[in-house]
Design an enzyme around this catalytic site. Structure first.
Site, mmCIF file in Angstrom:
data_model
loop_
_atom_site.group_PDB
_atom_site.id
_atom_site.type_symbol
_atom_site.label_atom_id
_atom_site.label_comp_id
_atom_site.label_asym_id
_atom_site.label_seq_id
_atom_site.Cartn_x
_atom_site.Cartn_y
_atom_site.Cartn_z
ATOM 1 N N ASP A 15 0.776 -1.206 0.024
ATOM 2 C CA ASP A 15 0.091 0.120 0.004
ATOM 3 C C ASP A 15 0.856 1.318 0.070
ATOM 4 O O ASP A 15 1.758 1.582 1.122
ATOM 5 C CB ASP A 15 -0.879 -0.009 1.294
ATOM 6 C CG ASP A 15 -1.908 1.002 1.245
ATOM 7 O OD1 ASP A 15 -3.052 0.606 1.535
ATOM 8 O OD2 ASP A 15 -1.645 2.154 1.063
ATOM 9 N N ASP A 111 -3.649 2.281 -5.388
ATOM 10 C CA ASP A 111 -2.523 2.423 -4.788
ATOM 11 C C ASP A 111 -2.204 1.049 -3.668
ATOM 12 O O ASP A 111 -1.341 0.960 -2.958
ATOM 13 C CB ASP A 111 -2.430 3.637 -3.569
ATOM 14 C CG ASP A 111 -2.916 3.386 -2.178
ATOM 15 O OD1 ASP A 111 -3.945 2.759 -2.251
ATOM 16 O OD2 ASP A 111 -2.299 4.093 -1.520
ATOM 17 N N GLU A 112 -2.892 -0.055 -4.069
ATOM 18 C CA GLU A 112 -3.166 -0.914 -3.215
ATOM 19 C C GLU A 112 -3.167 -2.472 -3.809
ATOM 20 O O GLU A 112 -4.131 -2.485 -4.485
ATOM 21 C CB GLU A 112 -4.084 -0.749 -2.174
ATOM 22 C CG GLU A 112 -4.044 -1.586 -1.109
ATOM 23 C CD GLU A 112 -5.554 -1.378 -0.372
ATOM 24 O OE1 GLU A 112 -5.711 -1.955 0.463
ATOM 25 O OE2 GLU A 112 -6.182 -0.215 -0.511
HETATM 26 N N1 DCP Z 1 -8.770 8.233 -1.140
HETATM 27 C C1 DCP Z 1 -9.847 9.239 -1.513
HETATM 28 N N2 DCP Z 1 -10.939 9.211 -0.564
HETATM 29 C C2 DCP Z 1 -10.874 8.525 0.542
HETATM 30 C C3 DCP Z 1 -9.669 7.590 0.803
HETATM 31 C C4 DCP Z 1 -8.722 7.426 -0.098
HETATM 32 O O1 DCP Z 1 -9.866 9.869 -2.426
HETATM 33 N N3 DCP Z 1 -11.756 8.481 1.488
HETATM 34 C C5 DCP Z 1 -7.632 8.162 -2.158
HETATM 35 C C6 DCP Z 1 -6.617 9.236 -1.682
HETATM 36 C C7 DCP Z 1 -5.341 8.263 -1.187
HETATM 37 C C8 DCP Z 1 -5.612 6.869 -2.039
HETATM 38 O O2 DCP Z 1 -6.863 6.720 -2.320
HETATM 39 O O3 DCP Z 1 -4.068 8.756 -1.426
HETATM 40 C C9 DCP Z 1 -5.239 5.896 -1.292
HETATM 41 O O4 DCP Z 1 -5.807 5.612 0.043
HETATM 42 P P1 DCP Z 1 -5.282 5.084 1.101
HETATM 43 O O5 DCP Z 1 -6.262 4.613 2.137
HETATM 44 O O6 DCP Z 1 -4.126 4.023 0.920
HETATM 45 O O7 DCP Z 1 -4.543 6.470 1.978
HETATM 46 P P2 DCP Z 1 -3.071 7.032 1.508
HETATM 47 O O8 DCP Z 1 -2.287 6.099 0.665
HETATM 48 O O9 DCP Z 1 -3.360 8.404 1.275
HETATM 49 O O10 DCP Z 1 -2.389 7.029 2.969
HETATM 50 P P3 DCP Z 1 -1.817 5.823 3.664
HETATM 51 O O11 DCP Z 1 -0.312 6.203 3.957
HETATM 52 O O12 DCP Z 1 -2.523 5.699 4.914
HETATM 53 O O13 DCP Z 1 -2.073 4.530 2.883
HETATM 54 MG MG MG Z 2 -2.404 4.147 0.859
#
Ligand code: DCP
Ligand code: MG
Length: 369
Positions: A15, A111-112
């Protein structure tokens, strides 16, 4: 009742860290080291935060929070418009990196992904070593960081990837799984939403250890079909396979807007764009769906779907976009704020299609493919 048996696999869950925000900081050096918020707007036009850089998270800013709240918590945050094309491109590249090690890749979002490396293409053997190499490749080739969880099944690998974030690597081996699951708060269990979590707490169930005291029959009685899943998962047992190909049951595209839409004209214009994407894909796969579903998420996160079915399958732009607009009109959208619109086609009849990779719905990007 027969006790379930754990199948041992080598699973990695990868992730990306603060994904959209990290891409923005990479591409815009002036944002590095600064609290940035992707999505939403600081000028009170509403919208919610897609994600925040770690610098902004220190102030409590997080995904799905209103921009207003984000500004209150971190007044000097820099608001950045999302660039989905850039995120899609990174997503494509990380998958290419994963593909060096295995073809068993199941992306969950841009991203995952889950990777099954029980046997790997390079004969490395150690899933921990592979996870390290993947993280290194992402760092060297994409100037981004990812966190990885390594275990014998999907559930534990996914929980593990979150433990040492950012830039983390966590291995949870077979001998530590049970004690790990016992300490896990119920909210972290797969499929436990807020309502179920509350129900569990009302029953005095706070951790895996509490859940473990219930029999399978008791769990099923209280939680229905997923009860059995909880019974297994709390014992660390999850035999779900990593699925590189998913059967296509529906085909969808949707878009989350940087600002809430308030006029019919804006909404219809967005629906036209989304309909083009859906129809292009339907035609690409030579699919015709009998049901058109419109998905709407409002500014307050409430989500509804409306659908219409036809006697014959359709995939032409005219019918799809007209139907979507008709469904929209029936929701009386005039005085509403809309954050997300999506169109999906389903009911393909006997046609079974195996589209490559990915989940086709519930993606945040305009291009869920
Ligand atoms: N995303 C979004 N709205 C949300 C959750 C996520 O648009 N409610 C988008 C933005 C994030 C991406 O999806 O960058 C990936 O989600 P993640 O939950 O993996 O969050 P991040 O990668 O941003 O942070 P982390 O480091 O906690 O994984
Ligand atoms: Mg993420």
């Amino acid at each position: 009742m027969e006790e379930p048996v754990q199948i041992f696999r080598k699973i990695i869950h990868v992730d990306m860290d603060a994904f959209y925000a990290s891409v923005e900081q990479r591409d815009n050096p002036e944002y590095r080291g600064k609290p940035i918020v992707v999505g939403g707007s600081p000028e009170g036009r509403g919208g919610v935060v897609a994600t925040a850089s770690y610098e902004a998270r220190k102030f409590g800013v997080k995904s799905a929070m209103s921009s207003k709240k984000a500004v209150q918590l971190c007044p000097h945050a820099i608001f950045v418009r999302p660039r989905f094309d850039a995120y899609k491109e990174v997503s494509r590249k990380i998958r290419e990196i994963f593909g060096r090690y295995t073809d068993l890749i199941e992306p969950l979002s841009l991203d995952e992904a889950y990777l099954d490396v029980t046997t790997d293409k390079l004969d490395i053997g150690s899933a921990i070593e592979i996870a390290q190499q993947i993280k290194q490749a992402i760092r060297d080739e994409l100037q981004l960081t990812a966190s990885a969880g390594v275990s014998i099944n999907k559930f534990v690998a996914k929980i593990a990837s979150d433990i040492n974030k950012p830039d983390g690597l966590k291995f949870i081996g077979p001998s530590s799984i049970e004690s790990f699951m016992e300490k896990l708060p119920v909210e972290k269990f797969f499929g436990v939403g807020k309502v179920t979590a509350q129900k569990m707490k009302n029953m005095g169930l706070h951790t895996g250890e509490d859940l473990k005291r219930l029999t399978e029959a008791e769990l099923s009685r209280h939680f229905g079909k997923v009860g059995r899943f909880y019974y297994n998962i709390v014992r660390g047992i999850d035999n779900r396979e990593v699925q590189p190909h998913r059967e296509t049951k529906s085909l969808a595209a949707e878009d989350t807007f940087p600002y809430d839409l308030t006029t019919i004209e804006e909404m219809e214009a967005e629906l036209d764009k989304i309909a083009i994407i859906v129809c292009n894909r339907l035609q690409h796969y030579q699919l015709k769906g009998r049901t058109v579903t419109l998905k709407i998420k409002y500014g307050d996160f409430k989500q509804i779907t409306r659908n219409q079915s036809f006697t014959n399958g359709i995939n032409d732009l005219e019918t799809v976009s007209t139907t979507a607009k008709k469904l929209l009109a029936a929701t009386e959208p005039d005085d509403k704020k809309i954050r997300l619109l999506g169109i999906s086609l389903s009911n393909f009849g006997d046609v079974v299609v195996r589209a490559r990779e990915e989940k086709h719905t519930d993606q945040l990007s305009l291009f869920p493919f």
